[in-house]
Design a protein around this motif. Structure first.
Motif, PDB file in Angstrom:
ATOM      1  N   HIS A 249      -3.128  36.756 -25.639  1.00 19.62           N
ATOM      2  CA  HIS A 249      -2.499  36.398 -24.565  1.00 19.62           C
ATOM      3  C   HIS A 249      -2.978  35.111 -24.040  1.00 19.62           C
ATOM      4  O   HIS A 249      -2.444  34.050 -23.708  1.00 19.62           O
TER       5      HIS A 249
ATOM      6  N   HIS B 189      -2.038  30.848 -23.612  1.00 20.60           N
ATOM      7  CA  HIS B 189      -2.208  30.286 -22.572  1.00 20.60           C
ATOM      8  C   HIS B 189      -2.913  28.587 -22.851  1.00 20.60           C
ATOM      9  O   HIS B 189      -2.573  27.647 -22.577  1.00 20.60           O
TER      10      HIS B 189
ATOM     11  N   HIS C  18       3.812  32.350 -19.270  1.00 17.87           N
ATOM     12  CA  HIS C  18       4.406  33.701 -19.526  1.00 17.87           C
ATOM     13  C   HIS C  18       5.939  33.692 -19.881  1.00 17.87           C
ATOM     14  O   HIS C  18       6.621  33.020 -19.449  1.00 17.87           O
TER      15      HIS C  18
END
Ligand code: ZN
Length: 227
Positions: A129, A133, A139
């Protein structure tokens, strides 16, 4: 709430010349170039945990996925991505905005709750995750292709309990990235970039559980971005 302090929020590093510029405008401009060598180092942490983070992150650059090189280096802070395990929460600078930091002793990515005792599933989930980024991904619930029937009062309440201001909730949860400023696909509930969304956060019962691996769309999308 499950995982009550394990929510990532990402705030762009302010570019000195760009004070107050709309965050949405950053998204396309935070992309690396295909083939870029992205240097990475650890500011702290157990070497065994560092190695687990490294191995998890490399899934993004497997053959057929992102055509960039994650170049992990030792004994230097002269790197684009600097990782710390100190502090609360997990987060990462978005894409190339890490270059705007001038203090090389400061991390650009943080894994506040990972320890040697963390399960492999947890390490994979959080590392994939945050490195998403770092590759410029936002998101998934802020995907302009998605639309949610938020129960905003419940989201403010639950995230307020872990110290988020109303503004932080608005920016991180409710404001979609502008369509014209981002590369996007249809909303993918199985994306590694999707938050856990409890059913109490929506008015129609929609929910998303813990995603732990790159989805098929994550893989095809990152390859399209970094061919
Ligand atoms: Zn995040």
């Amino acid at each position: 709430m499950e995982n009550s302090d394990q929510w990532c929020f990402t705030a762009p590093v302010p570019r000195p010349s760009d004070e107050g510029k709309d965050r949405a405008a950053l998204v396309k401009s935070t992309k690396w170039n295909p083939g870029d060598v992205i240097t990475i180092s650890f500011l702290d942490g157990d070497p065994a945990l560092q190695e687990r983070v490294k191995q998890a992150a490399l899934a993004w650059t497997a053959p057929g996925l992102a055509n960039v090189v994650f170049d992990f280096r030792n004994n230097t802070t002269n790197t684009f991505i600097r990782i710390s395990f100190v502090g609360r929460g997990s987060n990462s600078d978005l894409g190339t905005t890490c270059k705007w930091r001038t203090d090389m002793t400061q991390p650009t990515m943080r894994f506040g709750w990972l320890t040697l005792a963390s399960s492999n599933d947890e390490v994979n989930r959080v590392v994939l995750h945050e490195f998403g980024h770092a590759l410029g991904l936002v998101h998934e619930h802020q995907n302009p292709g998605g639309s949610f029937n938020w129960n905003k009062e419940n989201v403010y309440r639950d995230l307020g309990l872990i110290g988020w201001s109303k503004e932080q909730v608005d920016v991180n949860m409710f404001d979609p990235i502008a369509q014209s400023e981002s590369n996007f696909t249809a909303f993918d509930p199985s994306s590694i970039m999707t938050y856990v969304i409890p059913a109490t956060w929506t008015t129609d019962g929609f929910s998303v559980g813990l995603n732990q691996t790159l989805s098929a769309q994550d893989k095809s999308f990152i390859h399209a971005q970094y061919p």
